[in-house]
Design a protein around this motif. Structure first.
Motif, PDB file in Angstrom:
ATOM      1  N   LEU A  87       0.833  -1.193   0.000  1.00 37.57           N
ATOM      2  CA  LEU A  87       0.000   0.000   0.000  1.00 37.57           C
ATOM      3  C   LEU A  87       0.870   1.247   0.000  1.00 37.57           C
ATOM      4  O   LEU A  87       1.702   1.425   0.894  1.00 37.57           O
ATOM      5  N   ALA A  88       0.684   2.106  -0.979  1.00 36.35           N
ATOM      6  CA  ALA A  88       1.380   3.385  -1.040  1.00 36.35           C
ATOM      7  C   ALA A  88       0.396   4.485  -0.654  1.00 36.35           C
ATOM      8  O   ALA A  88      -0.608   4.699  -1.335  1.00 36.35           O
ATOM      9  N   ILE A  89       0.662   5.167   0.453  1.00 39.85           N
ATOM     10  CA  ILE A  89      -0.186   6.268   0.897  1.00 39.85           C
ATOM     11  C   ILE A  89       0.541   7.577   0.604  1.00 39.85           C
ATOM     12  O   ILE A  89       1.624   7.829   1.130  1.00 39.85           O
ATOM     13  N   ILE A 100       3.550   6.353  10.696  1.00 38.59           N
ATOM     14  CA  ILE A 100       3.167   5.589  11.886  1.00 38.59           C
ATOM     15  C   ILE A 100       1.711   5.162  11.721  1.00 38.59           C
ATOM     16  O   ILE A 100       0.802   5.997  11.749  1.00 38.59           O
ATOM     17  N   PRO A 101       1.460   3.877  11.494  1.00 36.22           N
ATOM     18  CA  PRO A 101       0.094   3.449  11.163  1.00 36.22           C
ATOM     19  C   PRO A 101      -0.842   3.349  12.363  1.00 36.22           C
ATOM     20  O   PRO A 101      -0.411   3.104  13.490  1.00 36.22           O
ATOM     21  N   LYS A 102      -2.094   3.562  12.063  1.00 36.00           N
ATOM     22  CA  LYS A 102      -3.167   3.306  13.015  1.00 36.00           C
ATOM     23  C   LYS A 102      -4.267   2.604  12.235  1.00 36.00           C
ATOM     24  O   LYS A 102      -4.487   2.899  11.049  1.00 36.00           O
ATOM     25  N   VAL A 103      -4.939   1.663  12.882  1.00 37.00           N
ATOM     26  CA  VAL A 103      -5.944   0.846  12.201  1.00 37.00           C
ATOM     27  C   VAL A 103      -7.283   0.951  12.921  1.00 37.00           C
ATOM     28  O   VAL A 103      -7.350   0.840  14.147  1.00 37.00           O
ATOM     29  N   ALA A 107      -2.458   7.450   8.971  1.00 38.00           N
ATOM     30  CA  ALA A 107      -1.405   7.981   9.832  1.00 38.00           C
ATOM     31  C   ALA A 107      -2.023   9.074  10.697  1.00 38.00           C
ATOM     32  O   ALA A 107      -2.350  10.155  10.179  1.00 38.00           O
ATOM     33  N   PRO A 108      -2.230   8.843  11.998  1.00 42.78           N
ATOM     34  CA  PRO A 108      -2.897   9.837  12.844  1.00 42.78           C
ATOM     35  C   PRO A 108      -2.128  11.160  12.890  1.00 42.78           C
ATOM     36  O   PRO A 108      -0.899  11.172  12.972  1.00 42.78           O
ATOM     37  N   ALA A 109      -2.864  12.256  12.812  1.00 41.84           N
ATOM     38  CA  ALA A 109      -2.246  13.580  12.755  1.00 41.84           C
ATOM     39  C   ALA A 109      -1.432  13.898  13.999  1.00 41.84           C
ATOM     40  O   ALA A 109      -0.455  14.661  13.936  1.00 41.84           O
ATOM     41  N   HIS A 148       8.358  11.542  11.297  1.00 45.98           N
ATOM     42  CA  HIS A 148       7.090  10.930  10.917  1.00 45.98           C
ATOM     43  C   HIS A 148       6.450  11.706   9.771  1.00 45.98           C
ATOM     44  O   HIS A 148       6.587  12.926   9.676  1.00 45.98           O
ATOM     45  N   SER A 149       5.752  10.989   8.921  1.00 48.04           N
ATOM     46  CA  SER A 149       5.162  11.588   7.724  1.00 48.04           C
ATOM     47  C   SER A 149       3.740  11.080   7.509  1.00 48.04           C
ATOM     48  O   SER A 149       3.407   9.959   7.898  1.00 48.04           O
ATOM     49  N   PRO A 150       2.889  11.897   6.869  1.00 52.60           N
ATOM     50  CA  PRO A 150       1.540  11.420   6.517  1.00 52.60           C
ATOM     51  C   PRO A 150       1.554  10.485   5.313  1.00 52.60           C
ATOM     52  O   PRO A 150       0.533   9.885   4.995  1.00 52.60           O
TER      53      PRO A 150
END
Length: 325
Positions: free
Chosen positions: A69-71, A113-116, A171-173, A207-209
């Motif tokens: 997955l590329a975000i 940094i992922p969040k699900v 990616a949480p702000a 960290h990046s979005p």
């Protein structure tokens, strides 16, 4: 939605060594996504929310196996509780056993940094998984430095509208101002070769979005040993939920039983002593609590060979508890 399917590569040695991924993630091919956190944040600042709620997201079917997955700025954005974020929305595989989904956000010059968020069939939130699940893992063999976590999805009640059906990755702000310190490659090399580590600072990664996330989806009913816990049971429940005779399930169970009869030892393992059973159960629970699922599964297999009748259920209960934290 931008999905990049990963090419299949034979990396048997890495799998035997316990590598989390079954193939090399092509980080360099997506360098533009992972090169400049400030630029990504500036683009995000201009983004607007695509939808009013989770029910309006465009959900893409998540295949079994590996997906990359590329975000980036081409992804849709949404106003989550923490703020505006790009996201990817998936519809989980259906007609499967329990699912084990590993997500590994790749580290380069930046990292996401992922969040699900897990949702049921009515788009109601069932779980939100963040820092309690995702942790930094240093590069090892064919795996890059990554922020990795594993999500287990219960499929023991097919047809239940409350069963988890959708998954949203973002990616949480509130993480965007932070950074992650990773192990310096020179130190990693020294550790691998059992030599003295150099006195050098570890890299600090902003960290990046935007980011690159490897997703590995496994139907545990198709595995071997402990991974096949729900195979016969799940087939029966699917047939019952569809109000059809469980002919396929019965045939599959009978075939499994026939095969087992051929390879089974002539004498069953003797009953395990209660003290030994308790020891194995405690070690399985400790391994799951520590996030070492591979070790827990090995303990289950070992306990069953020694005559345990409770190891599987202890493992399953421990995994379910860990996913609720």
């Amino acid at each position: 939605m931008k999905l990049v399917k990963m090419s299949i590569a034979a990396v048997v040695t890495a799998l035997l060594a316990g590598c989390s991924g079954s193939m090399v993630v092509p980080v360099q091919e997506h360098a533009s996504i992972l090169s400049n956190a400030d630029e990504a944040k500036q683009v995000l600042a201009q983004a607007t929310s695509c939808c009013k709620g989770f029910n309006e997201f465009n959900y893409v079917a998540l295949p079994e196996g590996d997906t990359l997955l590329a975000i980036d700025g081409k992804q849709p954005s949404y106003q989550f509780d923490e703020g505006m974020s790009y996201f990817a929305a998936y519809r989980l595989p259906t007609n499967t056993g329990n699912l084990a989904i590993t997500l590994a956000s790749q580290v380069s010059k930046t990292v996401l940094i992922p969040k699900v968020v897990m949702l049921d069939s009515q788009f109601k939130v069932t779980r939100v998984l963040g820092e309690s699940v995702f942790t930094y893992q240093p590069a090892h063999l064919l795996d890059n430095d990554r922020i990795e976590g594993k999500v287990f999805v219960d499929r023991s009640m097919p047809g239940n509208p409350a069963a988890e059906t959708y998954m949203v990755v973002y990616a949480p702000a509130d993480e965007l101002a932070g950074s992650t310190t990773i192990l310096h490659p020179a130190k990693a090399f020294a550790r691998a070769n059992h030599t003295v580590e150099p006195d050098i600072a570890d890299p600090v990664i902003p960290h990046s979005p935007w980011g690159l996330v490897q997703i590995k989806t496994v139907d545990m009913a198709k595995g071997q040993g402990i991974e096949a816990v729900f195979k016969p049971e799940y087939s029966d429940k699917v047939a019952m939920s569809q109000a059809k005779p469980a002919t396929t399930a019965v045939a599959a169970t009978a075939a499994t039983a026939t095969t087992a009869a051929v390879v089974a030892p002539s004498k069953p393992a003797p009953a395990m002593l209660s003290e030994t059973e308790a020891f194995y159960n405690s070690q399985i629970e400790k391994a799951v609590k520590a996030g070492d699922i591979d070790k827990a599964m090995q303990l289950v297999s070992e306990a069953e060979r020694a005559g345990s009748t409770k190891a599987k259920s202890v493992f399953i209960d421990a995994v379910k508890r860990s996913q609720k934290n």
